[in-house]
Design a protein around this motif. Structure first.
Motif, mmCIF file in Angstrom:
data_model
loop_
_atom_site.group_PDB
_atom_site.id
_atom_site.type_symbol
_atom_site.label_atom_id
_atom_site.label_comp_id
_atom_site.label_asym_id
_atom_site.label_seq_id
_atom_site.Cartn_x
_atom_site.Cartn_y
_atom_site.Cartn_z
ATOM 1 N N ALA A 153 27.719 15.689 -57.425
ATOM 2 C CA ALA A 153 27.466 16.653 -58.487
ATOM 3 C C ALA A 153 28.731 16.843 -59.326
ATOM 4 C CB ALA A 153 27.013 17.983 -57.892
ATOM 5 N N GLY A 154 28.537 16.906 -60.623
ATOM 6 C CA GLY A 154 29.658 17.017 -61.541
ATOM 7 C C GLY A 154 30.175 15.679 -62.035
ATOM 8 N N GLY A 155 29.726 14.617 -61.420
ATOM 9 C CA GLY A 155 30.177 13.285 -61.801
ATOM 10 C C GLY A 155 29.399 12.714 -62.970
ATOM 11 N N SER A 156 29.698 11.450 -63.288
ATOM 12 C CA SER A 156 29.091 10.780 -64.435
ATOM 13 C C SER A 156 28.575 9.405 -64.039
ATOM 14 C CB SER A 156 30.118 10.611 -65.563
ATOM 15 O OG SER A 156 30.582 11.855 -66.031
ATOM 16 N N LEU A 157 27.586 8.965 -64.767
ATOM 17 C CA LEU A 157 27.054 7.612 -64.646
ATOM 18 C C LEU A 157 26.631 7.162 -66.040
ATOM 19 C CD1 LEU A 157 24.635 7.472 -61.549
ATOM 20 C CD2 LEU A 157 26.766 6.193 -61.845
ATOM 21 N N ALA B 100 23.372 -5.101 -81.817
ATOM 22 C CA ALA B 100 23.921 -6.458 -81.730
ATOM 23 C C ALA B 100 23.811 -7.014 -80.315
ATOM 24 C CB ALA B 100 25.372 -6.464 -82.184
ATOM 25 N N LYS B 101 23.811 -6.110 -79.332
ATOM 26 C CA LYS B 101 23.730 -6.528 -77.930
ATOM 27 C C LYS B 101 22.351 -6.296 -77.335
ATOM 28 C CE LYS B 101 28.626 -5.732 -76.887
ATOM 29 N NZ LYS B 101 29.588 -5.015 -76.015
ATOM 30 N N ASN B 102 21.406 -5.802 -78.162
ATOM 31 C CA ASN B 102 20.055 -5.505 -77.662
ATOM 32 C C ASN B 102 20.101 -4.605 -76.434
ATOM 33 O OD1 ASN B 102 19.131 -7.175 -79.676
ATOM 34 N ND2 ASN B 102 17.807 -8.397 -78.368
ATOM 35 N N THR B 103 20.925 -3.580 -76.501
ATOM 36 C CA THR B 103 21.129 -2.726 -75.339
ATOM 37 C C THR B 103 21.097 -1.253 -75.752
ATOM 38 O OG1 THR B 103 22.467 -4.424 -74.266
ATOM 39 C CG2 THR B 103 22.642 -2.185 -73.397
ATOM 40 N N VAL B 104 20.485 -0.450 -74.904
ATOM 41 C CA VAL B 104 20.506 1.004 -75.067
ATOM 42 C C VAL B 104 21.171 1.600 -73.842
ATOM 43 C CG1 VAL B 104 18.170 1.256 -74.101
ATOM 44 C CG2 VAL B 104 19.124 3.059 -75.560
ATOM 45 N N TYR B 105 21.908 2.672 -74.043
ATOM 46 C CA TYR B 105 22.689 3.293 -72.972
ATOM 47 C C TYR B 105 22.274 4.750 -72.790
ATOM 48 C CZ TYR B 105 25.669 -0.699 -74.107
ATOM 49 O OH TYR B 105 26.135 -1.959 -74.362
ATOM 50 N N LEU B 106 22.463 5.227 -71.582
ATOM 51 C CA LEU B 106 22.303 6.646 -71.285
ATOM 52 C C LEU B 106 23.551 7.095 -70.540
ATOM 53 C CD1 LEU B 106 20.544 9.206 -71.317
ATOM 54 C CD2 LEU B 106 19.651 8.510 -69.077
ATOM 55 N N GLN B 107 24.414 7.801 -71.230
ATOM 56 C CA GLN B 107 25.617 8.360 -70.614
ATOM 57 C C GLN B 107 25.266 9.723 -70.036
ATOM 58 O OE1 GLN B 107 28.835 7.060 -70.259
ATOM 59 N NE2 GLN B 107 29.140 8.879 -68.979
ATOM 60 N N MET B 108 25.470 9.875 -68.756
ATOM 61 C CA MET B 108 25.106 11.110 -68.068
ATOM 62 C C MET B 108 26.360 11.754 -67.501
ATOM 63 S SD MET B 108 21.644 9.820 -66.114
ATOM 64 C CE MET B 108 22.528 8.649 -65.081
ATOM 65 N N ASN B 109 26.682 12.932 -67.982
ATOM 66 C CA ASN B 109 27.858 13.669 -67.529
ATOM 67 C C ASN B 109 27.441 14.956 -66.836
ATOM 68 O OD1 ASN B 109 29.529 11.731 -68.776
ATOM 69 N ND2 ASN B 109 29.484 12.854 -70.715
ATOM 70 N N ASN B 110 28.361 15.498 -66.065
ATOM 71 C CA ASN B 110 28.110 16.753 -65.355
ATOM 72 C C ASN B 110 26.760 16.700 -64.630
ATOM 73 O OD1 ASN B 110 28.498 19.365 -64.456
ATOM 74 N ND2 ASN B 110 27.708 20.303 -66.333
ATOM 75 N N LEU B 111 26.578 15.669 -63.854
ATOM 76 C CA LEU B 111 25.302 15.471 -63.173
ATOM 77 C C LEU B 111 25.042 16.542 -62.135
ATOM 78 C CD1 LEU B 111 25.436 11.611 -62.941
ATOM 79 C CD2 LEU B 111 23.519 12.909 -63.867
ATOM 80 N N LYS B 112 23.778 16.875 -61.987
ATOM 81 C CA LYS B 112 23.343 17.904 -61.051
ATOM 82 C C LYS B 112 22.366 17.295 -60.046
ATOM 83 C CE LYS B 112 23.539 21.315 -64.789
ATOM 84 N NZ LYS B 112 22.781 22.336 -65.549
ATOM 85 N N THR C 166 15.608 2.485 -62.402
ATOM 86 C CA THR C 166 16.866 2.422 -61.666
ATOM 87 C C THR C 166 17.102 3.793 -61.047
ATOM 88 O OG1 THR C 166 19.209 1.820 -61.788
ATOM 89 C CG2 THR C 166 18.305 2.985 -63.685
ATOM 90 N N GLN C 167 17.446 3.800 -59.762
ATOM 91 C CA GLN C 167 17.566 5.050 -59.017
ATOM 92 C C GLN C 167 18.907 5.721 -59.291
ATOM 93 O OE1 GLN C 167 15.319 6.600 -56.682
ATOM 94 N NE2 GLN C 167 16.801 8.267 -56.859
ATOM 95 N N VAL C 168 18.842 7.012 -59.579
ATOM 96 C CA VAL C 168 20.033 7.835 -59.704
ATOM 97 C C VAL C 168 19.919 8.952 -58.667
ATOM 98 C CG1 VAL C 168 21.298 9.460 -61.163
ATOM 99 C CG2 VAL C 168 20.391 7.339 -62.139
ATOM 100 N N THR C 169 20.921 9.047 -57.817
ATOM 101 C CA THR C 169 20.937 10.076 -56.783
ATOM 102 C C THR C 169 22.209 10.897 -56.922
ATOM 103 O OG1 THR C 169 19.680 8.660 -55.276
ATOM 104 C CG2 THR C 169 20.833 10.548 -54.316
ATOM 105 N N VAL C 170 22.044 12.202 -57.050
ATOM 106 C CA VAL C 170 23.177 13.103 -57.209
ATOM 107 C C VAL C 170 23.255 13.993 -55.976
ATOM 108 C CG1 VAL C 170 24.293 14.819 -58.664
ATOM 109 C CG2 VAL C 170 22.799 13.084 -59.698
ATOM 110 N N SER C 171 24.352 13.878 -55.263
ATOM 111 C CA SER C 171 24.520 14.674 -54.046
ATOM 112 C C SER C 171 25.234 15.976 -54.358
ATOM 113 C CB SER C 171 25.306 13.877 -53.013
ATOM 114 O OG SER C 171 26.604 13.602 -53.488
ATOM 115 N N SER C 172 24.907 17.001 -53.595
ATOM 116 C CA SER C 172 25.512 18.327 -53.826
ATOM 117 C C SER C 172 26.783 18.498 -53.025
ATOM 118 C CB SER C 172 24.511 19.413 -53.447
ATOM 119 O OG SER C 172 24.111 19.262 -52.112
#
Length: 125
Positions: free
Chosen positions: A13-17, A74-86, A119-125
């Protein structure tokens, strides 16, 4: 269009991906792109979407101010920046594309024509 998401993992928790989603096809810029997520036992939830021309985007209230969507045509890519994860962000995240709906439409309807694998995202407390 075919979509391939990557970048999920385990974070405290509080991290980024940062999630990435690579798309096939030569008309990438003609698609509105977005992200949905689904947690175990819960309904699928819209996360956010970005306009065809970028960078204007829309977000669910639950992630607004913490998540940012961007695209690199140009790279045919989309991103999701996730900050302060809960911990409540824990879910399988799916990237999506639509050649007709706008980014706002995706949020309003909860639908998109093309889906990548999750894609799995797991946020630990």
């Amino acid at each position: 269009v075919q979509l391939q998401a990557s970048g999920g993992g385990l974070v405290q928790a509080g991290g980024s991906l940062r999630l990435s989603c690579a798309a096939s096809g030569r008309t990438f810029s003609s698609y509105a792109l977005g992200w949905f997520r689904q947690a175990p036992g819960k309904e699928r939830e819209f996360v956010g979407a970005i306009r065809r021309s970028g960078p204007a985007s829309v977000y669910a209230d639950s992630v607004k101010g913490r998540f940012t969507i961007s695209r690199d045509n140009a790279k045919n890519t989309v991103y999701l920046q996730m900050n302060n994860l809960k911990p409540e962000d824990t879910a399988v995240y799916y990237c999506v594309a639509d050649s007709i709906k706008t980014a706002q439409d995706m949020g309003a309807t909860g639908r998109a024509d093309y889906w990548g694998q999750g894609t799995q995202v797991t946020v630990s407390s």
